[in-house]
Scaffold this motif. Structure first.
Motif, short mmCIF file in Angstrom:
data_model
loop_
_atom_site.label_atom_id
_atom_site.label_comp_id
_atom_site.label_asym_id
_atom_site.label_seq_id
_atom_site.Cartn_x
_atom_site.Cartn_y
_atom_site.Cartn_z
N GLY A 239 -3.80 -12.04 2.38
CA GLY A 239 -2.82 -12.19 3.78
C GLY A 239 -1.50 -11.63 3.38
O GLY A 239 -0.58 -11.28 4.22
N ASP A 240 -1.68 -10.62 2.16
CA ASP A 240 -0.32 -10.33 2.00
C ASP A 240 -0.21 -8.81 1.64
O ASP A 240 0.50 -8.02 0.85
N VAL A 241 -2.10 -8.29 2.24
CA VAL A 241 -2.00 -7.21 2.20
C VAL A 241 -1.08 -6.13 3.31
O VAL A 241 -1.42 -6.06 4.20
N ALA A 242 -0.45 -5.37 2.83
CA ALA A 242 0.79 -4.56 4.31
C ALA A 242 0.28 -3.01 4.11
O ALA A 242 0.73 -2.87 5.33
N LEU A 243 -0.63 -2.85 3.94
CA LEU A 243 -1.25 -1.91 4.10
C LEU A 243 -2.59 -0.81 3.61
O LEU A 243 -3.18 -1.92 3.45
N ALA A 244 -3.43 0.22 4.69
CA ALA A 244 -3.91 0.05 5.00
C ALA A 244 -4.12 1.42 4.96
O ALA A 244 -3.26 2.01 6.10
N VAL A 245 -5.26 1.96 4.87
CA VAL A 245 -5.99 3.75 5.21
C VAL A 245 -6.66 3.14 7.04
O VAL A 245 -7.38 2.89 6.59
#
Lengths: 369, 369
Positions: free
Chosen positions: A258-264
């Protein structure tokens, strides 16, 4: 997937969820603040004035960067306290650049050799205001000297007319495997203490004792009183990746999903071969950063076990997908290591609750020098 | 080292030797010309209008690119015949972009699925002039269909109103190991012949039979007469790396040391640890491209056996140097694979006989979309 991709993206795209980013910025600032440790975030991760402004608003005491070129971008953007946490070699065109920068802002740079000290001293005019920190090797074995050798470097700095204000280290061996951050944090703390003590004995006060990595930032004890020679604990931390997080931070336990703020965001371009599909994010988007403890180069968010196992420049091959996607479907890939990924893009697509709310340039993109 | 670095470079720097570059451009054009094979060089390698102009002047019949964004840059720069050798998905903002580009220039794109054909057809107005090539898998197993499946894709293209002009393939398995280019070249030729024959039987004339890789470019027989269904040999080649060459091309036998036109100039920043030194070219300059048959990520030119064995973002660690350099010394590193390296830089430093004679932008840098 904890947050949604917006529709109609042109892919590959660097997508940031603003709610998650803001939570990450606030949480690190609060945690270090509670420990009495200054936060000087590493801006090489995001290279973004918008994000740096949010870090400053949350209480960051200056910025860290990797190159003079990054420092110039942030100085142009109104940041007046920047640490180049790198053994800067002030030769050639960098002579003029370091002198100009030291006139404009409070500039700190790293030094780990007498030669580098002499070059920096030679580049600067009198009373430049530049501050230097001696780099220590706390176990990563990349750059930096042993704590016992710090006084020799400090003496060369002093002889070159430079103002030695402290010591710094990057405990990069925290990234060796899950379980390593705890030991690396102890090494980091011990190296900074030993370096500061060695400097104190040689007559230098290491009032700045700067550690830095996202996995160790919350593990290193703080609360030093600023007097060198006694409780020489860390006074500041320089984490970078925490603003976005990635697969590696999750594997190391420094971040949750839930802390992942970036994706491609990437489009499925081929399903011609059985058992895999191909997306338009290749090594020029996801980067080839790889660690022994994770398979592949990224994973499709929300698709259990769908890993990007092979990359060419504009192709990412995803094996063992839970289902067969349609050609043209857009999926989100969480990369292994976010820093090199950001450097491949010219802007962020900023989203909140699945809608595009802004577009931020990667201001210091590619400032390698 | 066959050519000299100029003095006073700001490092890391992307340095190109103009004499060697010009010789490479001329040599490939002459070799393919002698075989009756058109040269449509892949501009993803250099992303440079200056270099593309030299390729055109030497006889190149149009350009190849990897993305619509690269095609837009070269169209803006006056190139009116561009092939996007990629399975383009014309959805979202790419609908408008592909239509606009097809109006401006002679545009070709790759297709390898009925879904992609339908999307492209839906994006275009009537009589767009767009030409499509069916992508074949010749053994690299990335994208592309088997030759026997080409008619199905071509039929979907025709149903979507697209003009099928041929077949293309990338024999990327040439890069698997030294010794592989010969077999890959045979596979390339055979796949193009089989795909063209299958299309002919289905009523499509594959007048373009496009192969492409630097290791195979000179190995594939040419001289097809343009009539499909009979001697369906390659009609054009799309090599990219040959303009610069690199460690991989040397290891594969596609280039000699004297053909290497590009190096990364980098400064020694640390000699603190015995048996190695550290330079300021890290993964953000040299890239992490790696192959099983070469150690490390690059080698110091002219220093026997001095290999960059470890990279972090701004540090390259060189092990086993023949001598211990001085901090501040500038060395030239030949990278493994030149294409991703170029993408990290905003300009080339162009040298002739050791002197800087020009500075060229990497015009299509980072055009990932």
């Amino acid at each position: 997937m904890p947050w949604e991709l917006p529709r109609d993206l042109d892919t590959p795209a660097l997508v940031v969820d603003l709610d998650t980013l803001e939570a990450n910025v606030a949480s690190m600032a609060a945690d270090l603040g509670a420990r009495g440790v200054a936060l000087r975030p590493h801006a090489k991760t995001h290279k973004s004035l918008e994000i740096a402004r949010r870090q400053r608003a949350a209480g960051a005491a200056g910025l860290t960067v990797a190159t003079l070129g990054e420092a110039e971008v942030f100085a142009d953007g109104g940041f007046d306290d920047v640490f180049v946490a790198y053994p800067v070699i002030a030769d050639g065109p960098k002579r003029r650049r370091i002198a100009a920068l030291a006139e404009r802002i409070r500039l700190r740079v790293g030094v780990e050799s007498p030669e580098a000290a002499a070059l920096i001293g030679g580049a600067l005019g009198p009373a430049s205001g530049l501050e230097v920190l001696v780099e220590l090797d706390s176990g990563h074995h990349r750059t930096g000297v042993r704590p016992a050798d710090a006084p020799g470097v400090a003496a060369a700095c002093a002889a070159a007319g430079l103002d030695v204000v402290g010591v710094f280290t990057h405990p990069g061996h925290a990234y060796a495997a899950p379980g390593c951050p705890d030991g690396a944090a102890r090494d980091e703390d011990a190296a900074l203490a030993a370096g500061a003590l060695a400097l104190a004995r040689a007559g230098f006060e290491a009032r700045v004792r700067s550690g830095g990595s996202t996995p160790t930032a919350r593990l290193v004890a703080g609360g030093g009183d600023g007097a060198a020679g006694e409780a020489a604990t860390v006074t500041e931390q320089r984490p970078g990746s925490y603003v976005f997080n990635d697969r590696i931070q999750q594997a190391l336990g420094s971040a949750a999903g839930g802390d992942v703020a970036l994706a491609v965001a990437t489009t499925v371009v081929s399903v011609s071969r059985p058992g895999c599909f191909v997306v338009d994010a290749g090594s020029k988007a996801l980067s080839l950063d790889h660690v022994d403890f994770l398979e592949g180069f990224g994973e499709v968010w929300g698709w259990q076990g769908a890993v990007v196992t092979r990359l060419s420049e504009h192709h990412g091959i995803v094996e063992a997908p839970a289902r067969r996607p349609a050609v043209g479907e857009v999926v989100a890939v969480v990369p292994n290591h976010v820093c090199p990924v950001v450097d491949h893009f010219d802007h962020y697509v900023v989203v909140r609750r699945g809608r595009v709310v802004d577009r931020w340039p990667v201001d210091a993109r590619g400032r390698l020098r």
